[in-house]
Scaffold this motif. Structure first.
Motif: not given
Length: 342
Positions: A40-45, A302-325
């Protein structure tokens, strides 16, 4: 010129600017910034990318100090998570809660816009620490009060749709009987503090788990009006139906005054049924436009809302694989698809 007139004019201008800024902020959809990736890019980026894309709110799942440092002076509003492994420590000692707030909030608060502390994420009644969730929330709230931030930063917790025992039709929404021992103290705390409930709401998982009965267009905001009838209301999309089911459940448990913040939602691009770029593009862009209008049960709110997620997370430990994308952006900071935060 009359100086009293000038003072009044100045006050009026400041009020109007405050109102406009508050109104604009209310309509913003934020993103969830997970960090389970080794590319992933740095937090500053990332913070620079937030600014470029007009992303004005972010959910953090833990107090990562590199991220908090990068957010200094950005004007971006922050939902800061207190992770589940920290609940026991914070619930058992007010001093520990004070230290957590001092280290992770007070150290940054002068130039960082904290909006919420979300204490715990999707705590289940079966979890060994479920009974200490509300005490942890109370201790963090008291720590904020002692620090002079009482009411300025709201304390809540994030639940998922699994807390509902009945969700169809939306007007019949109710909590599972066994979950009420967890939900009712949460609701009492939130009502007392005038804080919203945080809800992780995924039409994707509902669709993927019951695609024989749930149409794809209904999950993607592209169905025709009146697809689901729940007199005197009707529903054109699954997002509204799920959210109103939670509103109904809250009403049945003394939480009719509560707002609900959708603290996670989105659509994955790989790893499961109907996971592709086009469906993710449609869902997230339709979502951003839709949440300005409220739900059939709460129209115009209005519904305050947050989209998941900023980036794919390639080492996310939770199965299934869909969690990474679920990412909106590739690790090289290029958009996977056009998404307009407006």
């Amino acid at each position: 010129m009359d100086l009293r007139f000038l003072a009044l004019a100045s006050l009026t201008i400041h009020f109007v600017l405050f109102f406009v800024n508050t109104y604009n902020a209310a309509g913003q959809v934020g993103v969830c910034y997970g960090r389970y990736g080794n590319n992933l890019p740095s937090p500053a980026e990332t913070v620079e990318l937030f600014k470029q894309k007009n992303i004005r709110r972010v959910r953090l799942y833990s107090p990562d100090h590199d991220v908090l440092t990068a957010l200094r002076g950005s004007g971006i509003e922050v939902m800061l998570g207190l992770p589940n492994p920290d609940l026991q420590r914070v619930a058992s000692s007010q001093l520990e809660a004070n230290t957590w707030v001092q280290t992770n909030v007070m150290s940054y608060v002068n130039d960082t816009k904290f909006r919420y502390i979300s204490v715990g994420n999707e705590v289940k009644i079966s979890d060994s620490y479920s009974h200490i969730l509300v005490p942890a929330m109370e201790n963090i709230d008291h720590a904020l009060l002692v620090a002079g931030l009482g009411g300025r930063i709201k304390v809540s917790t994030a639940v998922d749709m699994g807390v509902l025992g009945e969700s169809y039709p939306p007007s019949k929404g109710s909590f599972k009987r066994e979950v009420k021992v967890l939900m009712e103290p949460i609701i009492r705390f939130l009502v007392n503090k005038k804080s919203p409930l945080h809800l992780n709401l995924y039409t994707y998982f509902s669709y993927a788990g019951d695609k024989d009965r749930i149409r794809l267009d209904y999950a993607l905001f592209t169905a025709s009006p009146g697809t689901v009838s729940d007199p005197p209301r009707s529903y054109q999309n699954l997002f509204d139906a799920m959210l109103d089911a939670v509103h109904s459940a809250l009403e049945r448990s003394g939480g009719e005054s509560l707002d609900v913040v959708v603290s996670e939602t989105g659509w994955p691009t790989e790893g499961g049924v109907e996971t592709n770029i086009e469906n993710a593009r449609v869902y997230n862009n339709k979502l951003i436009n839709h949440v300005k209008n409220g739900t059939p049960k709460r129209p115009g709110k209005e519904i305050e809302t947050y989209i998941f997620a900023m980036y794919d997370e390639n080492v996310k430990p939770t199965p299934p694989d869909v969690e990474k994308f679920w990412g909106l952006f590739h690790p090289n900071k290029q958009s996977k698809y056009d998404v307009h935060f407006g």
